[in-house]
Design a protein around this motif. Structure first.
Motif, mmCIF file in Angstrom:
data_model
loop_
_atom_site.group_PDB
_atom_site.id
_atom_site.type_symbol
_atom_site.label_atom_id
_atom_site.label_comp_id
_atom_site.label_asym_id
_atom_site.label_seq_id
_atom_site.Cartn_x
_atom_site.Cartn_y
_atom_site.Cartn_z
ATOM 1 N N SER A 84 -28.487 -2.257 -1.345
ATOM 2 C CA SER A 84 -29.554 -1.285 -1.535
ATOM 3 C C SER A 84 -30.634 -1.827 -2.474
ATOM 4 C CB SER A 84 -28.994 0.011 -2.095
ATOM 5 O OG SER A 84 -28.657 -0.169 -3.442
ATOM 6 N N ARG A 85 -30.356 -2.915 -3.182
ATOM 7 C CA ARG A 85 -31.386 -3.439 -4.076
ATOM 8 C C ARG A 85 -32.405 -4.250 -3.287
ATOM 9 N NH1 ARG A 85 -30.210 -5.522 -9.171
ATOM 10 N NH2 ARG A 85 -29.534 -3.577 -10.097
ATOM 11 N N SER A 142 -36.281 5.839 3.794
ATOM 12 C CA SER A 142 -35.621 4.695 4.405
ATOM 13 C C SER A 142 -35.777 4.702 5.923
ATOM 14 C CB SER A 142 -34.142 4.689 4.024
ATOM 15 O OG SER A 142 -33.567 5.934 4.318
ATOM 16 N N PRO A 171 -25.039 4.313 -6.171
ATOM 17 C CA PRO A 171 -26.329 3.745 -6.551
ATOM 18 C C PRO A 171 -26.312 2.223 -6.678
ATOM 19 C CG PRO A 171 -25.294 4.783 -8.432
ATOM 20 C CD PRO A 171 -24.394 5.026 -7.263
ATOM 21 N N ASN A 172 -25.169 1.637 -6.857
ATOM 22 C CA ASN A 172 -25.131 0.214 -7.181
ATOM 23 C C ASN A 172 -24.713 -0.659 -6.011
ATOM 24 O OD1 ASN A 172 -25.797 1.021 -9.694
ATOM 25 N ND2 ASN A 172 -23.673 1.107 -10.403
ATOM 26 N N THR A 178 -30.080 8.798 -4.754
ATOM 27 C CA THR A 178 -28.936 8.261 -5.476
ATOM 28 C C THR A 178 -28.411 9.292 -6.454
ATOM 29 O OG1 THR A 178 -30.465 7.339 -7.012
ATOM 30 C CG2 THR A 178 -29.590 5.880 -5.333
ATOM 31 N N ASN A 194 -33.208 -3.932 -0.054
ATOM 32 C CA ASN A 194 -33.802 -3.366 1.151
ATOM 33 C C ASN A 194 -35.312 -3.330 0.981
ATOM 34 O OD1 ASN A 194 -34.428 -1.266 -0.469
ATOM 35 N ND2 ASN A 194 -33.095 0.215 0.511
ATOM 36 N N ARG A 200 -34.517 1.513 -4.636
ATOM 37 C CA ARG A 200 -33.464 2.234 -3.947
ATOM 38 C C ARG A 200 -33.914 3.654 -3.657
ATOM 39 N NH1 ARG A 200 -30.252 1.582 -9.275
ATOM 40 N NH2 ARG A 200 -30.884 3.452 -10.367
#
Lengths: 348, 104, 103
Positions: free
Chosen positions: A95-96, A347, A90-91, A84, A98, A80
């Protein structure tokens, strides 16, 4: 050596090469980490084939196990974006997955000439290595000396004798290296402590049930391995990593350990092994002997004491590696990085 | 022909190739994690070479000195890797970079 | 003696068959839950049969006991790992997809 043995060796070697290749060429970091763990376990098989069961135990526990856990934990961080902080979630589930962990392009050289040169250089290096091995004199190394002095070392297993008696100096400094690595990790991460991570996916009741049952068994097994080192493969490193595994599993199951233990005990645990070696070394010096030279009638007992201290220290340090790295990203809200400018956005 | 090849020679040859793979991976892989893994493979190949050397002549037991050195080496290599991981994670946290390249 | 050896060979071969089947299942099955199913078969039964086969060869009682102990530990660890993976997959999959898969 039968044909079947040879075929088995060749299969293990091919498997090693394929796994190493797949580890390095995988486009996704997660694949890399999993292939690397498989590589470590196959390596343990290779050590067994080479009559080195001590090394096999160490490789499986430390090389594949501990480093595997640290790698997978790092993947979570790299998966991530680093922003964050307090403002973003964050959760978020998406996003995990990507593709920050995906290498954007496969490794490639700029020109064909460069790749041919590099390939030729690698092959030449491989040839030199193999040729050098082939030309080495076949004297048996230090086997004869080790066998001759084994009866005076206090233990019956030659590898333990070398590790803890003949070359105790190496092992002492190695515990020191572990401690230094721990200090380095503290310095790289800032003072955030060992506080528990907020786990977005609580592991469920089964793991905590299992670890409550297994922790005493694992600690007993560690003590058994330590004791076994006297006469068979086993010893301080393997026992220490097993202790660390108890801590890691407890932490993964959400049972807090590091923040319940007082700081003094943690500091003591981290330095215990190094200090015990030092104390016995100084006692030897005061008794007009060489540093870390044990009296041969007491050697067995002294080795067991030093090994136990080293195992506790190794266990504490290896667990602290994980606990510290694991708890760090939780602390993005504290002051140590908040004020600094972000230069690039990964990103994009 | 094949009957002449000893077990330790097979593993020594493998160690040579693994060394090259690790070296190539160290230079060619971009991401920090992969560089750390490549370094670990590089180190493992050297350990494999050492132990296959220790296995050359079977006396009463294989030469215990390389074995002890390799056990020590594995622990040191893993501590170094853990430190490297901590550094890589700090770089990621501070700058958002995961490679040494200029335009990630 | 050869009678005992025959038992060992039979049990170990049976264990190897389970490992082979588990590996093929892991590679060929379509989704994560059926793959886990194949994997646990290999772990539980394959390892168990091999341990039983080797029990005929042990020379001391404590060695056999240790082997059975290792099997039970592998059972506990394996079932837990599968539970963790399955639980993660179940929680991460959208509900509709899971229902489709189960129908």
């Amino acid at each position: 050596m039968t044909l079947l043995d040879q075929v088995f060796d060749i299969v293990v070697c091919l498997l090693l090469l394929v796994l190493a290749w797949r580890t390095l060429s995988a486009t996704h970091l997660y694949q890399s980490a999993i292939f690397f763990i498989a590589f470590g376990l196959t390596m343990a098989l290779a050590w067994v084939r080479l009559a080195a069961p001590d090394v096999a135990l160490a490789e499986a526990a430390i090389g594949a196990g501990l480093l595997g856990v640290l790698l997978v934990d790092s993947l979570r961080v790299f998966a991530r974006p680093p922003e964050t902080g307090r403002d973003s979630e964050p959760n978020k589930p998406e996003s995990r997955d990507n593709d920050v962990t995906t290498s954007r392009r496969r490794p490639q050289f700029n020109s064909a000439v460069a790749s041919v040169t590099a390939g030729a250089g690698c092959l030449f290096l491989a040839y030199v290595l193999v040729a050098a091995i082939h030309d080495l004199p076949d004297g048996g190394g230090l086997t004869a000396q080790a066998a001759e002095n084994l009866s005076r070392s206090g233990v019956e297993h030659p590898v333990t004798a070398v590790l803890l008696n003949f070359r105790g100096f190496d092992t002492w400094l190695e515990v020191g290296v572990l401690f230094l690595a721990m200090l380095g990790i503290f310095c790289a991460g800032g003072l955030v402590g060992f506080s528990e991570t907020e786990n977005p996916d609580p592991p469920g009741p089964l793991l905590s049930w299992l670890i409550r049952g297994l922790a005493p068994v694992m600690i007993l097994t560690a003590a058994y391995l330590l004791w076994l080192g006297k006469l068979a493969p086993g010893g301080a490193f393997q026992a220490g990593i097993l202790l660390a595994a108890v801590g890691i599993l407890l932490r993964l199951a959400g049972i807090p350990l590091m923040d319940r233990v007082p700081r003094t005990v943690i500091k003591l645990g981290l330095t215990f092994g190094f200090g015990t070696f030092l104390v016995f070394g100084i006692i030897a010096l005061l008794a007009d002997k060489a540093f870390l030279e044990y009296p041969s009638e007491w050697a067995g007992e002294v080795i067991l004491l030093v090994e136990a201290a080293a195992a506790i220290s190794i266990g504490f340090t290896a667990f602290a590696f994980f606990a510290y790295l694991n708890s760090r990203d939780q602390s993005t809200g504290n002051g140590d990085t908040a004020g600094q400018p972000r230069e690039t956005n990964p990103s994009q | 022909m094949i009957a002449e090849i000893e077990s330790h020679q097979i593993y020594a040859g493998t160690a040579g190739i693994l060394f090259c793979l690790g070296l190539a991976g160290l230079f060619m892989c971009g991401h920090f994690l992969k560089k750390i893994i490549a370094t670990k493979i590089l180190g493992t190949s050297v350990f494999l070479l050492l132990v296959s050397l220790a296995n050359r002549n079977q006396m009463e037991f294989a030469d215990p000195v390389p074995h002890a050195m390799v056990i020590t080496g594995i622990v040191v290599a893993v501590s170094a890797s853990a430190f490297a991981l901590a550094l890589a994670r700090r770089i990621w946290k501070e700058t958002g970079r995961s490679t040494f390249e200029d335009n990630p | 003696m050869s009678f005992v050896n025959a038992f060992t060979i039979i049990f170990c071969l049976a264990g190897a068959v389970f490992f082979l089947a588990g590996t093929v299942g892991l590679l060929r099955f379509p989704d994560i839950f059926s793959r886990l199913h194949a994997l646990t078969k290999a772990d539980n039964l394959g390892l168990g049969l091999i341990v039983i086969g080797l029990l005929f060869q042990v020379d001391s009682f404590s060695t056999g006991l240790k082997m059975l102990f290792i099997w039970s530990l592998a059972l506990a660890a394996g079932s837990n790992a599968c539970y963790a993976i399955g639980r993660y997959a179940f929680l991460r999959t959208p509900r509709e997809k899971t229902r489709e898969a189960s129908e």
